[in-house]
Design an enzyme around this catalytic site. Structure first.
Site, PDB file in Angstrom:
ATOM      1  N   LEU A 121      -2.078  -7.424   8.231  1.00  0.00           N
ATOM      2  CA  LEU A 121      -2.203  -7.933   6.871  1.00  0.00           C
ATOM      3  C   LEU A 121      -0.950  -8.725   6.484  1.00  0.00           C
ATOM      4  O   LEU A 121      -1.041  -9.811   5.913  1.00  0.00           O
ATOM      5  CB  LEU A 121      -2.431  -6.763   5.909  1.00  0.00           C
ATOM      6  CG  LEU A 121      -2.844  -7.121   4.498  1.00  0.00           C
ATOM      7  CD1 LEU A 121      -3.752  -6.035   3.931  1.00  0.00           C
ATOM      8  CD2 LEU A 121      -1.664  -7.320   3.599  1.00  0.00           C
ATOM      9  N   GLU A 174      -0.977 -12.076   8.246  1.00  0.00           N
ATOM     10  CA  GLU A 174      -1.961 -12.991   7.622  1.00  0.00           C
ATOM     11  C   GLU A 174      -1.478 -13.482   6.261  1.00  0.00           C
ATOM     12  O   GLU A 174      -1.607 -14.657   5.938  1.00  0.00           O
ATOM     13  CB  GLU A 174      -3.305 -12.275   7.470  1.00  0.00           C
ATOM     14  CG  GLU A 174      -4.368 -13.094   6.783  1.00  0.00           C
ATOM     15  CD  GLU A 174      -4.858 -14.268   7.603  1.00  0.00           C
ATOM     16  OE1 GLU A 174      -5.327 -15.255   7.007  1.00  0.00           O
ATOM     17  OE2 GLU A 174      -4.786 -14.210   8.850  1.00  0.00           O
ATOM     18  N   GLU A 175      -0.970 -12.567   5.451  1.00  0.00           N
ATOM     19  CA  GLU A 175      -0.611 -12.913   4.077  1.00  0.00           C
ATOM     20  C   GLU A 175       0.637 -13.786   3.976  1.00  0.00           C
ATOM     21  O   GLU A 175       0.683 -14.699   3.168  1.00  0.00           O
ATOM     22  CB  GLU A 175      -0.408 -11.639   3.242  1.00  0.00           C
ATOM     23  CG  GLU A 175      -1.685 -10.899   2.918  1.00  0.00           C
ATOM     24  CD  GLU A 175      -2.573 -11.635   1.937  1.00  0.00           C
ATOM     25  OE1 GLU A 175      -2.079 -12.444   1.130  1.00  0.00           O
ATOM     26  OE2 GLU A 175      -3.791 -11.394   1.981  1.00  0.00           O
ATOM     27  N   SER A 176       1.654 -13.481   4.775  1.00  0.00           N
ATOM     28  CA  SER A 176       2.940 -14.162   4.570  1.00  0.00           C
ATOM     29  C   SER A 176       3.593 -14.680   5.842  1.00  0.00           C
ATOM     30  O   SER A 176       4.622 -15.340   5.759  1.00  0.00           O
ATOM     31  CB  SER A 176       3.925 -13.196   3.897  1.00  0.00           C
ATOM     32  OG  SER A 176       4.208 -12.115   4.777  1.00  0.00           O
ATOM     33  N   TYR A 194     -11.984 -12.708   5.847  1.00  0.00           N
ATOM     34  CA  TYR A 194     -10.584 -12.296   5.821  1.00  0.00           C
ATOM     35  C   TYR A 194     -10.449 -10.902   6.428  1.00  0.00           C
ATOM     36  O   TYR A 194      -9.599 -10.658   7.289  1.00  0.00           O
ATOM     37  CB  TYR A 194     -10.085 -12.312   4.371  1.00  0.00           C
ATOM     38  CG  TYR A 194      -8.741 -11.675   4.154  1.00  0.00           C
ATOM     39  CD1 TYR A 194      -7.571 -12.404   4.284  1.00  0.00           C
ATOM     40  CD2 TYR A 194      -8.639 -10.334   3.794  1.00  0.00           C
ATOM     41  CE1 TYR A 194      -6.338 -11.825   4.077  1.00  0.00           C
ATOM     42  CE2 TYR A 194      -7.407  -9.741   3.586  1.00  0.00           C
ATOM     43  CZ  TYR A 194      -6.265 -10.491   3.725  1.00  0.00           C
ATOM     44  OH  TYR A 194      -5.043  -9.906   3.510  1.00  0.00           O
TER      45      TYR A 194
END
Length: 160
Positions: free
Chosen positions: A68, A71-73, A151
């Site tokens: 996560l 993916e996010e940052s 996602y």
């Protein structure tokens, strides 16, 4: 004849403005450039086992938490998304989580450990609510279990 004079004047003004922008960029490059943030040293987070500790504390799979974050940052603690509303490693939106942050004693979402703590708290709540990672991750991403399906699948595949 009059239109030709107006067009010539407008072209002259545009040239002057363009040259002024170039001169400003040369004299003050910081106005037009922003240093790219350095990635969080993953080794630092791994050394103190913060991700594993938080995952265990919240009953989460640490590999999913790491996927996560990727993916996010992309592991950039200074990452910002959604026009600056989502911040940090796990892209937390403070305006939705002020009470949670207060409860957890979190004051700085750009701090990797604080951000991970809040993100794990959110994901754990969603996992408890929906009972599975696919729905929890969908809701984490989009606020509902339908729009974030792709996602969620991406995170789950990366965590394998």
């Amino acid at each position: 004849m009059r239109i030709k004079k107006i067009m010539t004047a407008i072209a002259g003004i545009m040239i002057v403005l363009g040259l002024n922008a170039v001169a400003t960029a040369i004299d003050n490059p910081e106005v037009y450039t922003k240093d790219l943030p350095e990635p969080v040293p993953v080794a630092q987070l791994e050394t103190n086992n913060h991700i594993d500790k938080m995952a265990k504390r919240y009953g989460l799979n640490p590999d999913i938490v790491k996927a996560l974050i990727e993916e996010e940052s992309g592991w950039l603690s200074s990452a910002e998304g959604d026009n600056g509303e989502s911040v940090g490693l796990m892209q937390i939106q403070e305006h939705w989580h002020k009470e949670r942050m207060k409860r957890l004693g979190v004051t700085n979402l750009y701090d990797p450990e604080q951000n991970i703590t809040v993100g794990c708290d959110i994901l754990s709540e969603l996992l408890n609510k929906y009972g599975n990672y696919k729905d929890a991750l969908s809701a984490y991403n989009s606020g509902n279990i339908h729009d974030g399906r792709q996602y969620a699948e991406s995170i789950l595949n990366a965590a394998k």
